[in-house]
Design an enzyme around this catalytic site. Structure first.
Site, PDB file in Angstrom:
ATOM      1  N   ASP A 167     -12.431   0.802   5.613  1.00 57.90           N
ATOM      2  CA  ASP A 167     -12.297   1.288   6.997  1.00 57.90           C
ATOM      3  C   ASP A 167     -11.359   2.486   7.123  1.00 57.90           C
ATOM      4  O   ASP A 167     -11.122   2.993   8.217  1.00 57.90           O
ATOM      5  CB  ASP A 167     -11.914   0.158   7.966  1.00 57.90           C
ATOM      6  N   ARG A 172      -8.759  -4.122  -2.954  1.00 54.96           N
ATOM      7  CA  ARG A 172      -8.508  -5.364  -2.215  1.00 54.96           C
ATOM      8  C   ARG A 172      -9.617  -6.401  -2.446  1.00 54.96           C
ATOM      9  O   ARG A 172      -9.352  -7.514  -2.855  1.00 54.96           O
ATOM     10  CB  ARG A 172      -8.360  -5.072  -0.721  1.00 54.96           C
ATOM     11  N   ASP A 183       2.220  -8.476   8.759  1.00 58.25           N
ATOM     12  CA  ASP A 183       1.019  -7.628   8.719  1.00 58.25           C
ATOM     13  C   ASP A 183      -0.139  -8.188   9.550  1.00 58.25           C
ATOM     14  O   ASP A 183      -1.222  -7.607   9.571  1.00 58.25           O
ATOM     15  CB  ASP A 183       0.527  -7.487   7.271  1.00 58.25           C
ATOM     16  N   HIS A 217      -8.843   0.271   1.854  1.00 62.85           N
ATOM     17  CA  HIS A 217      -9.891  -0.481   2.550  1.00 62.85           C
ATOM     18  C   HIS A 217     -10.985   0.517   2.947  1.00 62.85           C
ATOM     19  O   HIS A 217     -10.674   1.651   3.315  1.00 62.85           O
ATOM     20  CB  HIS A 217      -9.371  -1.122   3.848  1.00 62.85           C
ATOM     21  N   CYS A 224      -7.945  -0.952  11.907  1.00 62.73           N
ATOM     22  CA  CYS A 224      -7.235  -2.076  11.272  1.00 62.73           C
ATOM     23  C   CYS A 224      -6.669  -3.044  12.305  1.00 62.73           C
ATOM     24  O   CYS A 224      -6.494  -4.230  12.031  1.00 62.73           O
ATOM     25  CB  CYS A 224      -6.068  -1.576  10.436  1.00 62.73           C
ATOM     26  N   ARG A 269       0.087 -12.072   2.612  1.00 60.87           N
ATOM     27  CA  ARG A 269      -0.736 -12.087   3.826  1.00 60.87           C
ATOM     28  C   ARG A 269      -1.598 -13.347   3.933  1.00 60.87           C
ATOM     29  O   ARG A 269      -2.341 -13.495   4.904  1.00 60.87           O
ATOM     30  CB  ARG A 269      -1.655 -10.845   3.878  1.00 60.87           C
ATOM     31  N   ASN A 294      -8.298  -7.586   9.209  1.00 59.15           N
ATOM     32  CA  ASN A 294      -8.298  -8.277   7.921  1.00 59.15           C
ATOM     33  C   ASN A 294      -8.325  -9.805   8.025  1.00 59.15           C
ATOM     34  O   ASN A 294      -8.313 -10.487   7.001  1.00 59.15           O
ATOM     35  CB  ASN A 294      -7.110  -7.830   7.077  1.00 59.15           C
ATOM     36  N   ASN A 309       0.882  -1.182   0.000  1.00 56.22           N
ATOM     37  CA  ASN A 309       0.000   0.000   0.000  1.00 56.22           C
ATOM     38  C   ASN A 309       0.913   1.223   0.000  1.00 56.22           C
ATOM     39  O   ASN A 309       2.122   1.104   0.261  1.00 56.22           O
ATOM     40  CB  ASN A 309      -0.979  -0.049   1.193  1.00 56.22           C
TER      41      ASN A 309
END
Ligand code: ARG
Length: 293
Positions: free
Chosen positions: A178, A147, A69, A176, A270, A98, A75, A26
């Site tokens: 959020d 995503r 992460d 995202h 997050c 991830r 997530n 990102n």
């Protein structure tokens, strides 16, 4: 003030035992800008303390050493308190770096008695990252684009038997939902329209009776990446204008700066995954339906 949210009291957090920036997926991540472990731990402790002080609870999952992460627990999957117990729809991460996180999440939710679903279990392979999904007024609001794949929306609608409002995210820094949307109570939410295409922005504004509209610059402070515990809003940053409005509405603003975690591209929402979300599955209309565009 609307009614306080009926969720947001119980969170899963991943202990920051192995938080690093090992890759750049990102716009905020830079290999040359590594988090400091002691400062990271202090920020994480401060978030957990703020949640507890506001009357919430935190459950802790250790971090896998191979998943830097994984601290961004939001997530791992979309968790719910369903009619017959806990449920989760695990994420299928966009980036392979991830994907191993999901295995650990699957085991944790399974051990905690949850009905575990995988998005695209039939091999369809739609990506879904739970930082894109919110319960809102009985429905699900889901960002797609950077995503989450649009195809995932149909899986969510059918698997969870809910109506899904799909919102097309176009801003690379708000990858995202959020980072651009934060429910505050039954009527109010922080909304940053410039994260979305024009159509989706106006649809999101239509879904929120009293939006607190954020400018792009305000959203880039990560202020929407906040958690709400009752009438307390725990925020990584809060521009003065936003604070004044929140306080006028009767919210208490608690700012917990998280500059180390921003190096990975995430902040307080997050880092926390609410476990007590409920959906309006008793609704007669709209179940299994996807509304986009
Ligand atoms: N480095 C993580 C990633 O890019 C950050 C995740 C932020 N999480 C969130 N819910 N917005 O995937």
């Amino acid at each position: 003030m609307g009614q306080t949210l009926d969720w947001g009291k119980r969170y899963l957090m991943v202990a920051p035992d192995h938080f690093r920036v090992d890759y750049e997926i990102n716009p905020f991540m830079h290999l040359a800008d590594q988090p400091d472990p002691a400062a990271t731990r202090a920020e994480w402790d401060a978030i957990a303390a703020a949640i507890t002080a506001a009357g919430g609870e935190v459950e802790v999952l250790p971090q896998r050493a191979d998943a830097p992460d994984m601290v961004y627990a939001m997530n791992l999957g979309f968790a719910l308190e369903g009619p017959v117990g806990p449920e989760v729809v695990l994420s299928h991460m966009r980036f392979p770096q991830r994907r191993m996180e999901t295995e650990t999440a699957e085991a944790w939710f399974g051990e905690h008695g949850a009905t575990v679903r995988r998005i695209g279990a039939q091999g369809v392979g739609a990506h879904f990252e739970a930082g894109d999904a919110f319960a809102w007024r009985g429905d699900l609001v889901v960002g797609y684009g950077p995503r989450t794949d649009r195809l995932a929306l149909k899986h969510l609608a059918i698997d969870l038997d809910v109506r899904v409002h799909g919102l097309h995210t176009v801003h690379p820094g708000m990858y995202h939902l959020d980072l651009a949307f934060c429910p505050l109570d039954s009527e109010r939410a922080l909304v940053c329209p410039s994260a979305l295409d024009e159509n989706s922005a106006s649809r999101l504004l239509d879904l929120v009776p009293e939006p607190l509209v954020l400018s792009e610059a305000e959203a880039m402070t990560f202020c929407a990446n906040s958690v709400v515990v009752g009438s307390t809003v725990i925020m990584p940053a809060c521009p003065d204008r936003v604070r004044a409005r929140l306080e006028a509405w009767g919210f208490e603003v608690v700012v917990v700066p998280v500059p180390e975690f921003v190096k990975g591209g995430g902040a307080i929402r997050c880092l926390t995954n609410p476990l007590d979300v409920t959906l309006g599955r008793d609704l007669v209309t709209g179940r299994g339906q996807v509304l986009v565009g």
